[in-house]
Scaffold this motif. Sequence first.
Motif, PDB file in Angstrom:
ATOM      1  N   PHE A   1      -1.635  -1.109   1.212  1.00 38.59           N
ATOM      2  CA  PHE A   1      -2.813  -0.980   2.056  1.00 38.59           C
ATOM      3  C   PHE A   1      -3.321  -2.326   2.565  1.00 38.59           C
ATOM      4  O   PHE A   1      -3.827  -2.406   3.690  1.00 38.59           O
ATOM      5  CB  PHE A   1      -3.917  -0.236   1.296  1.00 38.59           C
TER       6      PHE A   1
ATOM      7  N   VAL B   1      -0.182  -1.920   5.932  1.00 40.88           N
ATOM      8  CA  VAL B   1      -0.940  -1.153   6.933  1.00 40.88           C
ATOM      9  C   VAL B   1      -1.354  -2.032   8.115  1.00 40.88           C
ATOM     10  O   VAL B   1      -1.098  -1.673   9.275  1.00 40.88           O
ATOM     11  CB  VAL B   1      -2.152  -0.452   6.289  1.00 40.88           C
TER      12      VAL B   1
ATOM     13  N   ARG C   1       5.507  -0.212  10.570  1.00 39.73           N
ATOM     14  CA  ARG C   1       4.766   1.038  10.480  1.00 39.73           C
ATOM     15  C   ARG C   1       5.706   2.196  10.135  1.00 39.73           C
ATOM     16  O   ARG C   1       5.405   3.016   9.267  1.00 39.73           O
ATOM     17  CB  ARG C   1       4.059   1.318  11.822  1.00 39.73           C
TER      18      ARG C   1
ATOM     19  N   THR D   1       6.832   1.846   6.502  1.00 47.41           N
ATOM     20  CA  THR D   1       5.739   2.173   5.578  1.00 47.41           C
ATOM     21  C   THR D   1       5.545   3.668   5.474  1.00 47.41           C
ATOM     22  O   THR D   1       5.349   4.207   4.379  1.00 47.41           O
ATOM     23  CB  THR D   1       4.437   1.493   6.033  1.00 47.41           C
ATOM     24  N   TRP D   2       5.610   4.346   6.619  1.00 45.51           N
ATOM     25  CA  TRP D   2       5.376   5.789   6.604  1.00 45.51           C
ATOM     26  C   TRP D   2       6.534   6.540   5.953  1.00 45.51           C
ATOM     27  O   TRP D   2       6.322   7.409   5.099  1.00 45.51           O
ATOM     28  CB  TRP D   2       5.144   6.323   8.015  1.00 45.51           C
TER      29      TRP D   2
ATOM     30  N   SER E   1       4.750   6.277   1.797  1.00 44.46           N
ATOM     31  CA  SER E   1       3.554   7.066   2.101  1.00 44.46           C
ATOM     32  C   SER E   1       3.584   8.440   1.445  1.00 44.46           C
ATOM     33  O   SER E   1       2.916   9.361   1.913  1.00 44.46           O
ATOM     34  CB  SER E   1       3.404   7.238   3.620  1.00 44.46           C
TER      35      SER E   1
ATOM     36  N   VAL F   1      -4.778  10.995   8.234  1.00 46.71           N
ATOM     37  CA  VAL F   1      -4.011   9.817   7.853  1.00 46.71           C
ATOM     38  C   VAL F   1      -4.670   8.563   8.419  1.00 46.71           C
ATOM     39  O   VAL F   1      -4.804   7.543   7.729  1.00 46.71           O
ATOM     40  CB  VAL F   1      -2.549   9.921   8.342  1.00 46.71           C
TER      41      VAL F   1
ATOM     42  N   GLU G   1      -6.076   5.785   5.891  1.00 44.31           N
ATOM     43  CA  GLU G   1      -5.395   4.486   5.848  1.00 44.31           C
ATOM     44  C   GLU G   1      -6.357   3.360   6.217  1.00 44.31           C
ATOM     45  O   GLU G   1      -6.309   2.277   5.614  1.00 44.31           O
ATOM     46  CB  GLU G   1      -4.194   4.485   6.788  1.00 44.31           C
TER      47      GLU G   1
END
Length: 363
Positions: free
Chosen positions: A177, A181, A191, A194-195, A199, A220, A224
């Motif tokens: 985070f 993020v 991104r 990360t997803w 996640s 989300v 986030e």
Amino acid sequence: MTMQQTITAGSTDQNKGKPTLASIADDKAMLRAARDLTRDLGAARGAIYWTDMLASAIIGYAALAGAILLHQPLLVVALGLVAALALYRALLFIHEISHIHRDALPGFRLGWNLLVGIPLLTPSFMYEGVHTLHHARTRYGTREDPEYLPLALMKPWSLPLFVAIALLAPIALLFRFAVLVPLGAIIPAVRRLTWTRFSALSINPDFRRRPAEGELKPRVLYQEALGMIWAWLLLASTQMIGWRPLLIALAVVSVTAVLNQLRTLVAHLWENEGEPMTVTAQFLDSVNVPPPGVVAEIWAPVGLRYHALHHLMPSMPYHDLPEAHRRLARELGDGSTYFGANHPGMATLVARIARSTMRPRQP
């Protein structure tokens, strides 16, 4: 139908000469009883959910504050343990949130996220849309199940590694985070990584999360954003009040994560080799630890001591599972398929899985 009749109704593994989980036929009498005997159950009671969650969170945060403010080592450890157990119970409401109907408990998801999910950097989007895949009949126990690994069929060293890696969970969440993020907001590749990889509360390393859709997508975004702000505030606090409070909080969350990993280790028998299974086979590969023992209510709270029963009735609120269990146990009786998923406790289950990892495997 008895446990033995259920198993022999399916085929057997010709190489090993014994039934496999994937060969177990459905016990239609048990499935029918689960449906008929619980018709009057299933309504989520807001008073129970809110009271339980709020009490757990208040006790957890009060004990954590005490552990941070006091300096006597024994008191710090004792209060830290109380905080870990209470916050563990509060955190496990994420499981209920992933199952309850969106209109069943107005405001509960938001309230839980603000009080528990965001502060512990485990917002509900990390479970919503993921855990339900574990309950999909054609996915359970297969390579597409985010919450399944054939741990009982793996190497003996895999079990301690599986538990020990949970110690790093709070640091990994803080990094996700606070760093990934904001980087992801600038770099699309970060991104996407990360997803897809970081996640979901999953244990299957091959699982890749698909893009969020529908109502989940705006949730989300706000979860986030709040998680990122909270992570920054935690790190910034070290410059004003030192590292001790954050390190104690991280240690408490590490204990919570390890306890949850131990519970996960014994939530199933982990004996499926990736084949689709019937509902009854999924039930028998899952675990109930019913009363009279009381310790299971500590390490498997919020209805998770009835995990096998939960797989029969995923939408049943946690507060109705004890009554559903009593009715089914009374109706079906000893020796039935239903009793095949009942186990005495964590130690027995860990020993069973550990023994299984030590058995020689045929090519």
